[in-house]
Scaffold this motif. Structure first.
Motif, PDB file in Angstrom:
ATOM      1  N   SER A   1       3.601   2.658 -11.055  1.00  0.00           N
ATOM      2  CA  SER A   1       4.107   3.492  -9.968  1.00  0.00           C
ATOM      3  C   SER A   1       5.052   2.711  -9.061  1.00  0.00           C
ATOM      4  CB  SER A   1       2.932   4.018  -9.130  1.00  0.00           C
ATOM      5  OG  SER A   1       2.172   2.930  -8.596  1.00  0.00           O
ATOM      6  N   TRP A   2       5.307   1.436  -9.385  1.00  0.00           N
ATOM      7  CA  TRP A   2       6.093   0.558  -8.516  1.00  0.00           C
ATOM      8  C   TRP A   2       7.507   1.102  -8.293  1.00  0.00           C
ATOM      9  CZ3 TRP A   2       5.909  -3.064  -5.032  1.00  0.00           C
ATOM     10  CH2 TRP A   2       7.073  -3.771  -4.709  1.00  0.00           C
ATOM     11  N   GLN A   3       7.920   1.126  -7.020  1.00  0.00           N
ATOM     12  CA  GLN A   3       9.269   1.548  -6.659  1.00  0.00           C
ATOM     13  C   GLN A   3       9.718   0.810  -5.401  1.00  0.00           C
ATOM     14  OE1 GLN A   3       8.882   5.901  -6.276  1.00  0.00           O
ATOM     15  NE2 GLN A   3      10.281   6.060  -8.008  1.00  0.00           N
TER      16      GLN A   3
ATOM     17  N   HIS B   1       7.323 -12.058  -7.560  1.00  0.00           N
ATOM     18  CA  HIS B   1       6.581 -12.572  -6.409  1.00  0.00           C
ATOM     19  C   HIS B   1       6.542 -11.537  -5.287  1.00  0.00           C
ATOM     20  CE1 HIS B   1       6.283 -16.393  -8.268  1.00  0.00           C
ATOM     21  NE2 HIS B   1       7.536 -16.774  -8.057  1.00  0.00           N
ATOM     22  N   PHE B   2       7.671 -10.873  -5.068  1.00  0.00           N
ATOM     23  CA  PHE B   2       7.787  -9.863  -4.016  1.00  0.00           C
ATOM     24  C   PHE B   2       6.712  -8.790  -4.166  1.00  0.00           C
ATOM     25  CE2 PHE B   2       9.458  -6.035  -2.066  1.00  0.00           C
ATOM     26  CZ  PHE B   2      10.221  -6.440  -0.990  1.00  0.00           C
ATOM     27  N   LEU B   3       6.424  -8.400  -5.407  1.00  0.00           N
ATOM     28  CA  LEU B   3       5.438  -7.334  -5.624  1.00  0.00           C
ATOM     29  C   LEU B   3       4.013  -7.864  -5.791  1.00  0.00           C
ATOM     30  CD1 LEU B   3       4.640  -7.116  -8.940  1.00  0.00           C
ATOM     31  CD2 LEU B   3       6.992  -6.276  -9.014  1.00  0.00           C
TER      32      LEU B   3
ATOM     33  N   ARG C   1       0.811  -1.225   0.000  1.00  0.00           N
ATOM     34  CA  ARG C   1       0.000   0.000   0.000  1.00  0.00           C
ATOM     35  C   ARG C   1       0.842   1.272   0.000  1.00  0.00           C
ATOM     36  NH1 ARG C   1      -5.268  -1.436   1.673  1.00  0.00           N
ATOM     37  NH2 ARG C   1      -5.697  -3.398   0.579  1.00  0.00           N
ATOM     38  N   SER C   2       2.116   1.160   0.389  1.00  0.00           N
ATOM     39  CA  SER C   2       2.967   2.348   0.468  1.00  0.00           C
ATOM     40  C   SER C   2       4.223   2.130  -0.367  1.00  0.00           C
ATOM     41  CB  SER C   2       3.346   2.630   1.929  1.00  0.00           C
ATOM     42  OG  SER C   2       4.190   3.767   2.031  1.00  0.00           O
ATOM     43  N   LEU C   3       4.512   3.060  -1.250  1.00  0.00           N
ATOM     44  CA  LEU C   3       5.690   2.994  -2.116  1.00  0.00           C
ATOM     45  C   LEU C   3       6.563   4.223  -1.874  1.00  0.00           C
ATOM     46  CD1 LEU C   3       3.942   1.957  -5.483  1.00  0.00           C
ATOM     47  CD2 LEU C   3       5.042   0.449  -3.809  1.00  0.00           C
ATOM     48  N   PRO C   4       7.889   4.077  -2.018  1.00  0.00           N
ATOM     49  CA  PRO C   4       8.614   2.864  -2.380  1.00  0.00           C
ATOM     50  C   PRO C   4       8.679   1.869  -1.230  1.00  0.00           C
ATOM     51  CG  PRO C   4      10.162   4.612  -1.884  1.00  0.00           C
ATOM     52  CD  PRO C   4       8.795   5.241  -1.845  1.00  0.00           C
TER      53      PRO C   4
ATOM     54  N   GLY D   1      -5.885  -9.639   3.749  1.00  0.00           N
ATOM     55  CA  GLY D   1      -6.910  -8.672   3.384  1.00  0.00           C
ATOM     56  C   GLY D   1      -6.557  -7.810   2.196  1.00  0.00           C
ATOM     57  N   GLY D   2      -5.859  -8.377   1.205  1.00  0.00           N
ATOM     58  CA  GLY D   2      -5.517  -7.624   0.012  1.00  0.00           C
ATOM     59  C   GLY D   2      -4.283  -6.761   0.136  1.00  0.00           C
ATOM     60  N   GLN D   3      -3.550  -6.908   1.227  1.00  0.00           N
ATOM     61  CA  GLN D   3      -2.361  -6.084   1.434  1.00  0.00           C
ATOM     62  C   GLN D   3      -1.141  -6.963   1.678  1.00  0.00           C
ATOM     63  OE1 GLN D   3      -2.831  -3.020   4.375  1.00  0.00           O
ATOM     64  NE2 GLN D   3      -0.703  -2.344   4.250  1.00  0.00           N
ATOM     65  N   LEU D   4      -0.025  -6.592   1.065  1.00  0.00           N
ATOM     66  CA  LEU D   4       1.262  -7.205   1.362  1.00  0.00           C
ATOM     67  C   LEU D   4       1.934  -6.426   2.480  1.00  0.00           C
ATOM     68  CD1 LEU D   4       2.548  -7.987  -2.232  1.00  0.00           C
ATOM     69  CD2 LEU D   4       2.363  -9.657  -0.380  1.00  0.00           C
TER      70      LEU D   4
END
Length: 218
Positions: A78-80, A163-165, A38-41, A124-127
């Motif tokens: 937006s992935w970082q 997999h990480f993302l 939910r928070s990037l980077p 719940g949909g969050q990593l």
């Protein structure tokens, strides 16, 4: 890559196998509905030993950062990630609050054919976390492509970073084409994302750039 992952209680493995080409499959997430950061980077650490095959920490950082570039470089995402530096924390301990990439040089516990293992923590949909452990016991790590028990570091890392993302393995994919294909048979092709890999990335982490071209990778 012909990278492979098997799912075992939230663990993603990349396995060395030879395979017969089958039709390319569409991307999928590790959970349904998808789980995302939910928070990037996203902060991450690299174990201070790096890979002994690559020459230690600094050469290992260079290769892993190049692998991350494949995912961060897509215009539509937006992935970082943000490297926090070296750590002594194990890449097999997701409970330490550090998301570690590192090599296990003894006591590998995931089976001799598993090249790399990603352990995502999700709810719940969050990593909430993920570590990546690379098998330094059964495989030799190179920067020039792989064959047999010698594997291309950047290729395997790029796959495990998927997999990480939040992306899962594909088993209905063309041999030696797609980064998230679930087997590795050698080479460097997994360093470069296909349109389908990018579509998965940009669906999970959309950005302001143009979407990937909708073509079939062959």
């Amino acid at each position: 890559m012909t990278g492979s992952s098997l799912r075992l209680t939230g663990v993603c493995l990349v396995v060395a196998l030879l395979l017969i080409a089958v039709p390319l499959g569409a991307w999928k997430a590790i959970t349904n509905p998808p789980s995302v950061w939910r928070s990037l980077p996203v902060p991450y650490w690299i174990h201070s030993s790096g890979s002994s095959d690559l020459g230690g920490y600094d050469p290992t950082v260079t290769v892993l950062e190049a692998a991350w570039d494949a995912w961060e470089g897509a215009e539509c995402t937006s992935w970082q990630v943000a490297l926090q530096g070296p750590t002594s924390s194990s890449p097999e301990n997701t409970g330490d609050g550090q998301w570690v990439l590192g090599w296990v040089e003894s006591g590998w516990r995931y089976g001799g054919s598993a090249i790399g293992v990603t352990t995502p923590v999700f709810y719940g949909g969050q990593l909430f976390g993920a570590d990546i452990a690379f098998n330094g016991v059964n495989f030799t790590w190179t920067t020039t492509g792989g064959v047999g028990s010698s594997v291309d570091t950047q290729s395997i890392a790029t796959h495990e970073m998927g997999h990480f993302l939040g992306l899962d393995d594909l088993y209905t994919c063309a041999s030696d084409t797609q980064t998230m294909c679930g087997y590795y048979s050698g080479g460097t092709y997994a360093r470069t994302l296909t349109d389908d890999d990018i579509a998965g990335l940009c669906t999970l982490y959309p950005g302001s750039g143009p979407p990937p071209t909708c073509t079939l990778d062959t």
